[in-house]
Design a protein around this motif. Structure first.
Motif, PDB file in Angstrom:
ATOM      1  N   UNK A   3      14.288  14.639 -19.523  1.00 12.50           N
ATOM      2  CA  UNK A   3      15.658  14.585 -19.027  1.00 12.50           C
ATOM      3  C   UNK A   3      15.752  14.703 -17.533  1.00 12.50           C
ATOM      4  N   UNK A   4      14.713  14.294 -16.817  1.00 12.66           N
ATOM      5  CA  UNK A   4      14.710  14.386 -15.361  1.00 12.66           C
ATOM      6  C   UNK A   4      15.626  13.357 -14.743  1.00 12.66           C
ATOM      7  N   UNK A   5      16.272  13.717 -13.658  1.00 15.01           N
ATOM      8  CA  UNK A   5      17.116  12.757 -12.951  1.00 15.01           C
ATOM      9  C   UNK A   5      16.450  12.315 -11.656  1.00 15.01           C
ATOM     10  N   UNK A   6      15.109  12.380 -11.602  1.00 13.00           N
ATOM     11  CA  UNK A   6      14.406  12.038 -10.389  1.00 13.00           C
ATOM     12  C   UNK A   6      14.201  10.540 -10.228  1.00 13.00           C
ATOM     13  N   UNK A   7      14.661   9.767 -11.194  1.00 14.60           N
ATOM     14  CA  UNK A   7      14.533   8.321 -11.111  1.00 14.60           C
ATOM     15  C   UNK A   7      15.928   7.748 -11.014  1.00 14.60           C
ATOM     16  N   UNK A   8      16.152   6.717 -10.205  1.00 14.74           N
ATOM     17  CA  UNK A   8      17.478   6.171 -10.032  1.00 14.74           C
ATOM     18  C   UNK A   8      18.170   5.903 -11.365  1.00 14.74           C
ATOM     19  N   UNK A  55       0.844  -1.185   0.000  1.00 13.82           N
ATOM     20  CA  UNK A  55       0.000   0.000   0.000  1.00 13.82           C
ATOM     21  C   UNK A  55       0.887   1.245   0.000  1.00 13.82           C
ATOM     22  N   UNK A  56       0.438   2.251  -0.697  1.00 13.71           N
ATOM     23  CA  UNK A  56       1.182   3.508  -0.745  1.00 13.71           C
ATOM     24  C   UNK A  56       0.967   4.303   0.540  1.00 13.71           C
ATOM     25  N   UNK A  57       2.031   4.883   1.058  1.00  9.63           N
ATOM     26  CA  UNK A  57       1.934   5.738   2.237  1.00  9.63           C
ATOM     27  C   UNK A  57       1.175   7.010   1.877  1.00  9.63           C
ATOM     28  N   UNK A  58       0.621   7.671   2.861  1.00  4.71           N
ATOM     29  CA  UNK A  58      -0.146   8.890   2.627  1.00  4.71           C
ATOM     30  C   UNK A  58       0.687   9.933   1.889  1.00  4.71           C
ATOM     31  N   UNK A  59       1.977  10.020   2.201  1.00  2.29           N
ATOM     32  CA  UNK A  59       2.856  10.995   1.543  1.00  2.29           C
ATOM     33  C   UNK A  59       3.013  10.693   0.054  1.00  2.29           C
ATOM     34  N   UNK A  74      11.260  15.891  -3.454  1.00  2.00           N
ATOM     35  CA  UNK A  74       9.904  15.762  -2.912  1.00  2.00           C
ATOM     36  C   UNK A  74       9.408  14.344  -3.159  1.00  2.00           C
ATOM     37  N   UNK A  75       8.565  13.866  -2.263  1.00  2.00           N
ATOM     38  CA  UNK A  75       8.014  12.518  -2.420  1.00  2.00           C
ATOM     39  C   UNK A  75       7.259  12.394  -3.741  1.00  2.00           C
ATOM     40  N   UNK A  76       7.407  11.263  -4.397  1.00  2.00           N
ATOM     41  CA  UNK A  76       6.589  10.963  -5.573  1.00  2.00           C
ATOM     42  C   UNK A  76       5.174  10.688  -5.072  1.00  2.00           C
ATOM     43  N   UNK A  77       4.184  11.232  -5.784  1.00  2.00           N
ATOM     44  CA  UNK A  77       2.790  11.024  -5.392  1.00  2.00           C
ATOM     45  C   UNK A  77       2.029  10.434  -6.573  1.00  2.00           C
ATOM     46  N   UNK A  78       1.091   9.530  -6.259  1.00  2.00           N
ATOM     47  CA  UNK A  78       0.350   8.810  -7.284  1.00  2.00           C
ATOM     48  C   UNK A  78      -1.142   8.914  -7.034  1.00  2.00           C
ATOM     49  N   UNK A  79      -1.903   8.965  -8.127  1.00  5.73           N
ATOM     50  CA  UNK A  79      -3.353   8.941  -8.079  1.00  5.73           C
ATOM     51  C   UNK A  79      -3.857   7.997  -9.157  1.00  5.73           C
ATOM     52  N   UNK A 114       7.933   1.409  -7.538  1.00  3.61           N
ATOM     53  CA  UNK A 114       8.709   2.575  -7.976  1.00  3.61           C
ATOM     54  C   UNK A 114       9.163   3.419  -6.793  1.00  3.61           C
ATOM     55  N   UNK A 115       8.283   3.594  -5.818  1.00  6.40           N
ATOM     56  CA  UNK A 115       8.636   4.358  -4.609  1.00  6.40           C
ATOM     57  C   UNK A 115       9.738   3.637  -3.851  1.00  6.40           C
ATOM     58  N   UNK A 116       9.621   2.308  -3.746  1.00  7.45           N
ATOM     59  CA  UNK A 116      10.625   1.526  -3.029  1.00  7.45           C
ATOM     60  C   UNK A 116      11.990   1.602  -3.703  1.00  7.45           C
ATOM     61  N   UNK A 117      12.007   1.823  -5.017  1.00 11.93           N
ATOM     62  CA  UNK A 117      13.260   1.953  -5.753  1.00 11.93           C
ATOM     63  C   UNK A 117      13.847   3.359  -5.672  1.00 11.93           C
ATOM     64  N   UNK A 118      13.131   4.276  -5.025  1.00 13.58           N
ATOM     65  CA  UNK A 118      13.674   5.607  -4.801  1.00 13.58           C
ATOM     66  C   UNK A 118      13.163   6.704  -5.702  1.00 13.58           C
ATOM     67  N   UNK A 119      12.054   6.486  -6.384  1.00 15.46           N
ATOM     68  CA  UNK A 119      11.510   7.509  -7.266  1.00 15.46           C
ATOM     69  C   UNK A 119      11.032   8.711  -6.449  1.00 15.46           C
ATOM     70  N   UNK A 120      11.427   9.909  -6.846  1.00 16.75           N
ATOM     71  CA  UNK A 120      11.020  11.147  -6.164  1.00 16.75           C
ATOM     72  C   UNK A 120      10.758  12.240  -7.191  1.00 16.75           C
ATOM     73  N   UNK A 121      10.165  13.333  -6.732  1.00 21.77           N
ATOM     74  CA  UNK A 121      10.037  14.540  -7.533  1.00 21.77           C
ATOM     75  C   UNK A 121       9.038  14.500  -8.666  1.00 21.77           C
ATOM     76  N   UNK A 122       7.972  13.730  -8.535  1.00 24.47           N
ATOM     77  CA  UNK A 122       6.992  13.656  -9.616  1.00 24.47           C
ATOM     78  C   UNK A 122       5.608  13.335  -9.048  1.00 24.47           C
ATOM     79  N   UNK A 123       4.582  13.885  -9.697  1.00 25.29           N
ATOM     80  CA  UNK A 123       3.205  13.502  -9.440  1.00 25.29           C
ATOM     81  C   UNK A 123       2.729  12.714 -10.644  1.00 25.29           C
TER      82      UNK A 123
END
Length: 125
Positions: A114-119, A1-5, A40-45, A72-81
């Motif tokens: 060209x984002x570097x927000x993914x590992x 389950x995805x965390x609230x953040x 910033x935390x990656x957020x999903x809807x 994806x979150x567990x692999x360190x994805x950040x900076x995206x909605x």
């Protein structure tokens, strides 16, 4: 389950991502991605309409999409909605197909912007 953040919770957030985000279409989903501040935390809807099927089928599709995003979150994805809209064909898609499609959408976004927000950083060669 995805965390609230890691969840999009307000209608305004959904609207913002869908209207201003980059659109990546696949066979079973349409994903909308919008960059956020680095770190910033990656957020999903998720949007799964009644066209996908009965409540049982819609919930199955939603759970599969959430599991793919949790990886994806567990692999360190950040900076995206990200908002993932399930198409009616998602009802018959298997787990590996949905997972691959969500990953492909994120990777396509990385290549285009060209984002570097993914590992792994920057665009692929």
């Amino acid at each position: 389950m995805l965390a609230k953040a890691n969840r999009l919770t307000s209608a305004d957030d959904y609207r913002s991502v869908v209207r201003r985000g980059a659109k990546v279409a696949g066979a079973h989903t349409v994903s909308y991605l919008r960059s956020r501040d680095a770190g910033a935390d990656a957020r999903f809807g998720f949007i799964v309409s009644k066209k996908v099927g009965t409540a049982v089928r819609r919930n199955l599709v939603r759970r599969r999409l959430k599991a793919a995003c949790h990886e994806l979150v567990a692999e360190g994805m950040t900076g995206v909605d990200v908002v993932v809209r399930a198409l009616p064909t998602a009802a018959v898609a298997d787990w590996p197909a949905l997972r691959a499609e969500v990953r492909r959408a994120v990777n396509d976004r990385r290549v285009v912007h060209g984002s570097s927000s993914y590992p792994g950083g920057g665009p692929r060669a």
